[in-house]
Design a protein around this motif. Structure first.
Motif, PDB file in Angstrom:
ATOM      1  N   ILE A 139       0.865  -1.196   0.091  1.00 12.41           N
ATOM      2  CA  ILE A 139      -0.169   0.207  -0.038  1.00 12.41           C
ATOM      3  C   ILE A 139       0.926   1.057   0.122  1.00 12.41           C
ATOM      4  O   ILE A 139       0.672   2.295  -0.750  1.00 12.41           O
ATOM      5  CB  ILE A 139      -0.997  -0.161   1.385  1.00 12.41           C
ATOM      6  N   ARG A 140       1.992   1.163   0.882  1.00 11.73           N
ATOM      7  CA  ARG A 140       2.808   2.490   0.811  1.00 11.73           C
ATOM      8  C   ARG A 140       3.424   2.799  -0.585  1.00 11.73           C
ATOM      9  O   ARG A 140       3.611   3.842  -1.023  1.00 11.73           O
ATOM     10  CB  ARG A 140       3.960   2.176   1.724  1.00 11.73           C
ATOM     11  N   SER A 141       3.936   1.573  -1.321  1.00  9.07           N
ATOM     12  CA  SER A 141       4.440   1.525  -2.590  1.00  9.07           C
ATOM     13  C   SER A 141       3.473   2.190  -3.593  1.00  9.07           C
ATOM     14  O   SER A 141       3.784   2.961  -4.304  1.00  9.07           O
ATOM     15  CB  SER A 141       4.722   0.151  -3.073  1.00  9.07           C
ATOM     16  N   VAL A 142       2.070   1.777  -3.654  1.00  5.81           N
ATOM     17  CA  VAL A 142       1.117   2.408  -4.365  1.00  5.81           C
ATOM     18  C   VAL A 142       1.006   3.941  -3.968  1.00  5.81           C
ATOM     19  O   VAL A 142       0.739   4.749  -4.959  1.00  5.81           O
ATOM     20  CB  VAL A 142      -0.239   1.658  -3.925  1.00  5.81           C
ATOM     21  N   LEU A 143       1.037   4.216  -2.731  1.00  9.11           N
ATOM     22  CA  LEU A 143       1.011   5.674  -2.433  1.00  9.11           C
ATOM     23  C   LEU A 143       2.259   6.623  -2.972  1.00  9.11           C
ATOM     24  O   LEU A 143       2.100   7.556  -3.608  1.00  9.11           O
ATOM     25  CB  LEU A 143       0.858   5.961  -1.135  1.00  9.11           C
ATOM     26  N   ASP A 144       3.595   6.025  -2.973  1.00  7.73           N
ATOM     27  CA  ASP A 144       4.680   6.619  -3.388  1.00  7.73           C
ATOM     28  C   ASP A 144       4.301   6.700  -5.000  1.00  7.73           C
ATOM     29  O   ASP A 144       4.914   7.691  -5.476  1.00  7.73           O
ATOM     30  CB  ASP A 144       5.940   5.682  -3.340  1.00  7.73           C
ATOM     31  N   LEU A 145       3.918   5.594  -5.492  1.00  2.65           N
ATOM     32  CA  LEU A 145       3.708   5.667  -7.136  1.00  2.65           C
ATOM     33  C   LEU A 145       2.663   6.638  -7.475  1.00  2.65           C
ATOM     34  O   LEU A 145       2.814   7.626  -8.410  1.00  2.65           O
ATOM     35  CB  LEU A 145       3.125   4.315  -7.474  1.00  2.65           C
ATOM     36  N   GLN A 146       1.597   6.972  -6.542  1.00  8.04           N
ATOM     37  CA  GLN A 146       0.782   7.985  -6.945  1.00  8.04           C
ATOM     38  C   GLN A 146       1.375   9.343  -6.796  1.00  8.04           C
ATOM     39  O   GLN A 146       1.030  10.212  -7.560  1.00  8.04           O
ATOM     40  CB  GLN A 146      -0.550   7.995  -5.835  1.00  8.04           C
ATOM     41  N   GLU A 147       2.126   9.618  -5.789  1.00  2.00           N
ATOM     42  CA  GLU A 147       3.030  10.650  -5.653  1.00  2.00           C
ATOM     43  C   GLU A 147       3.846  11.157  -6.927  1.00  2.00           C
ATOM     44  O   GLU A 147       3.804  12.262  -7.545  1.00  2.00           O
ATOM     45  CB  GLU A 147       4.016  10.755  -4.487  1.00  2.00           C
ATOM     46  N   LYS A 148       4.551   9.958  -7.470  1.00  2.00           N
ATOM     47  CA  LYS A 148       5.264  10.072  -8.765  1.00  2.00           C
ATOM     48  C   LYS A 148       4.310  10.505  -9.856  1.00  2.00           C
ATOM     49  O   LYS A 148       4.752  11.476 -10.792  1.00  2.00           O
ATOM     50  CB  LYS A 148       5.959   8.703  -8.870  1.00  2.00           C
ATOM     51  N   ILE A 149       3.303   9.854 -10.170  1.00  5.03           N
ATOM     52  CA  ILE A 149       2.300  10.355 -11.042  1.00  5.03           C
ATOM     53  C   ILE A 149       1.978  11.651 -11.170  1.00  5.03           C
ATOM     54  O   ILE A 149       1.781  12.351 -12.133  1.00  5.03           O
ATOM     55  CB  ILE A 149       1.126   9.333 -11.180  1.00  5.03           C
ATOM     56  N   GLN A 150       1.475  12.110  -9.893  1.00 10.56           N
ATOM     57  CA  GLN A 150       1.135  13.470  -9.805  1.00 10.56           C
ATOM     58  C   GLN A 150       2.300  14.410 -10.146  1.00 10.56           C
ATOM     59  O   GLN A 150       1.926  15.517 -10.485  1.00 10.56           O
ATOM     60  CB  GLN A 150       0.460  13.626  -8.038  1.00 10.56           C
ATOM     61  N   LYS A 151       3.682  14.094 -10.149  1.00 12.11           N
ATOM     62  CA  LYS A 151       4.661  15.105 -10.361  1.00 12.11           C
ATOM     63  C   LYS A 151       5.002  15.117 -11.499  1.00 12.11           C
ATOM     64  O   LYS A 151       5.601  16.146 -12.283  1.00 12.11           O
ATOM     65  CB  LYS A 151       5.695  14.716  -9.306  1.00 12.11           C
ATOM     66  N   THR A 152       5.142  13.988 -12.316  1.00 15.32           N
ATOM     67  CA  THR A 152       5.750  13.795 -13.618  1.00 15.32           C
ATOM     68  C   THR A 152       4.825  13.721 -14.822  1.00 15.32           C
ATOM     69  O   THR A 152       5.283  14.016 -15.859  1.00 15.32           O
ATOM     70  CB  THR A 152       6.362  12.700 -13.694  1.00 15.32           C
ATOM     71  N   GLY A 153       3.541  13.239 -14.669  1.00 19.52           N
ATOM     72  CA  GLY A 153       2.687  13.298 -15.885  1.00 19.52           C
ATOM     73  C   GLY A 153       2.170  14.660 -16.611  1.00 19.52           C
ATOM     74  O   GLY A 153       2.176  15.482 -15.864  1.00 19.52           O
ATOM     75  N   THR A 154       1.876  14.491 -17.939  1.00 15.59           N
ATOM     76  CA  THR A 154       1.316  15.548 -18.561  1.00 15.59           C
ATOM     77  C   THR A 154       0.407  14.927 -19.466  1.00 15.59           C
ATOM     78  O   THR A 154       0.400  13.679 -20.013  1.00 15.59           O
ATOM     79  CB  THR A 154       2.554  16.306 -19.550  1.00 15.59           C
ATOM     80  N   ILE A 155      -0.662  15.840 -19.624  1.00 12.58           N
ATOM     81  CA  ILE A 155      -1.939  15.323 -20.604  1.00 12.58           C
ATOM     82  C   ILE A 155      -1.482  14.933 -21.923  1.00 12.58           C
ATOM     83  O   ILE A 155      -2.094  14.099 -22.690  1.00 12.58           O
ATOM     84  CB  ILE A 155      -3.020  16.427 -20.376  1.00 12.58           C
ATOM     85  N   ASP A 156      -0.769  15.737 -22.577  1.00 12.25           N
ATOM     86  CA  ASP A 156      -0.087  15.580 -23.839  1.00 12.25           C
ATOM     87  C   ASP A 156       1.362  14.629 -24.114  1.00 12.25           C
ATOM     88  O   ASP A 156       1.884  14.800 -25.216  1.00 12.25           O
ATOM     89  CB  ASP A 156      -0.111  16.572 -24.724  1.00 12.25           C
ATOM     90  N   ALA A 157       1.348  13.960 -22.952  1.00 15.26           N
ATOM     91  CA  ALA A 157       2.794  13.111 -22.938  1.00 15.26           C
ATOM     92  C   ALA A 157       4.118  13.665 -23.278  1.00 15.26           C
ATOM     93  O   ALA A 157       4.886  13.216 -23.957  1.00 15.26           O
ATOM     94  CB  ALA A 157       2.360  11.802 -23.780  1.00 15.26           C
ATOM     95  N   ARG A 158       4.160  14.933 -22.700  1.00 13.99           N
ATOM     96  CA  ARG A 158       5.337  15.730 -23.071  1.00 13.99           C
ATOM     97  C   ARG A 158       6.651  15.017 -22.375  1.00 13.99           C
ATOM     98  O   ARG A 158       7.539  15.062 -22.755  1.00 13.99           O
ATOM     99  CB  ARG A 158       5.339  17.394 -22.367  1.00 13.99           C
ATOM    100  N   GLU A 159       6.234  14.295 -21.145  1.00 12.16           N
ATOM    101  CA  GLU A 159       7.486  13.542 -20.638  1.00 12.16           C
ATOM    102  C   GLU A 159       8.012  12.712 -21.411  1.00 12.16           C
ATOM    103  O   GLU A 159       9.385  12.122 -21.172  1.00 12.16           O
ATOM    104  CB  GLU A 159       7.020  13.264 -19.274  1.00 12.16           C
ATOM    105  N   PHE A 160       7.446  11.799 -22.284  1.00 18.78           N
ATOM    106  CA  PHE A 160       7.928  10.997 -23.167  1.00 18.78           C
ATOM    107  C   PHE A 160       8.831  11.576 -24.507  1.00 18.78           C
ATOM    108  O   PHE A 160       9.443  10.847 -25.034  1.00 18.78           O
ATOM    109  CB  PHE A 160       6.806  10.214 -23.883  1.00 18.78           C
ATOM    110  N   GLY A 161       8.451  12.911 -24.589  1.00 19.69           N
ATOM    111  CA  GLY A 161       9.275  13.437 -25.676  1.00 19.69           C
ATOM    112  C   GLY A 161      10.890  13.975 -25.212  1.00 19.69           C
ATOM    113  O   GLY A 161      11.611  14.109 -26.309  1.00 19.69           O
ATOM    114  N   ASP A 162      11.268  13.801 -23.957  1.00 21.97           N
ATOM    115  CA  ASP A 162      12.518  13.927 -23.578  1.00 21.97           C
ATOM    116  C   ASP A 162      13.439  12.731 -23.683  1.00 21.97           C
ATOM    117  O   ASP A 162      14.350  12.876 -23.495  1.00 21.97           O
ATOM    118  CB  ASP A 162      12.432  14.442 -22.161  1.00 21.97           C
ATOM    119  N   ARG A 163      12.713  11.586 -23.934  1.00 22.86           N
ATOM    120  CA  ARG A 163      13.581  10.453 -24.300  1.00 22.86           C
ATOM    121  C   ARG A 163      14.558  10.280 -25.385  1.00 22.86           C
ATOM    122  O   ARG A 163      13.934  10.921 -26.429  1.00 22.86           O
ATOM    123  CB  ARG A 163      12.803   9.003 -24.243  1.00 22.86           C
TER     124      ARG A 163
END
Length: 199
Positions: A139-163
């Motif tokens: 459960i703690r790992s799911v909460l940590d993953l939720q924090e990561k998602i909240q900080k890094t995601g974008t609606i138009d997937a700009r985070e994948f353009g940096d790869r």
């Protein structure tokens, strides 16, 4: 075409926030449970721990409906192609949780046939230590993953353009040049899988 060309930055940032809020509270796990960690994973979904409180109760066994893979337990080398195929069938954005000592580092199975950490074959986002880890740790790992998602995601997937390089699983088989291949001689005229014998 990217949304950023049409929308002001403040509105796009707000849309990113709303999209990440929806993503983090609707994680659908793909359970890849192979050993005793799988029992703890099942306990997490039961009424005592109730992972449904965090929006992750919809465990699906079709990879095309999942966005987080939970690898729980030891993974044998023979299972790696299956695990990679399931991972590749999951749509982006997707995340991976390595649950337990066996999935994270091979655990006590320091042998040639057990994978010494699934991060050699999959990009892992969260590691859960333990042998087996308690449901509270998952459960703690799911909460940590939720924090990561909240900080890094974008609606138009700009985070994948940096790869700059491919980050997914790699093929286990290496393509050899024709001059490096070895053809074993043999008489295949009596092979049982051939419907018509060769002459």
């Amino acid at each position: 075409m990217a949304l950023s060309g049409y929308l002001p930055d403040f509105l796009l940032t707000r849309l990113d926030y709303l999209a990440n809020l929806a993503r983090k509270h609707s994680l659908w796990p793909m359970p890849f449970a192979t050993a005793c960690c799988g029992i703890e994973l099942m306990a997490t979904a039961a009424s005592r721990y109730d992972i449904a409180r965090f929006g992750s109760e919809a465990m699906r066994f079709s990879p095309r409906q999942c966005d987080v893979m939970i690898v729980a337990g030891r993974v044998a080398m023979k299972m790696v192609p299956v695990m990679q195929r399931i991972w590749l069938q999951m749509p982006e954005p997707k995340w991976c949780i390595s649950m337990g000592a066996c999935a994270s580092s091979g655990g006590v199975f320091d042998t040639y046939c057990v994978v010494q950490g699934i991060d050699r074959f999959l990009p892992v986002d969260v590691y859960v230590p333990g042998c087996p880890p308690r449901p509270e740790q998952l459960i703690r790992s799911v909460l940590d993953l939720q924090e990561k998602i909240q900080k890094t995601g974008t609606i138009d997937a700009r985070e994948f353009g940096d790869r700059t390089a491919y980050e997914g699983p790699t093929a286990l088989a290496k393509e050899l040049a024709p001059e490096e291949t070895i053809v074993a001689p043999g008489d295949f005229t009596t092979a049982t899988r051939l419907r018509v014998p060769l002459n």
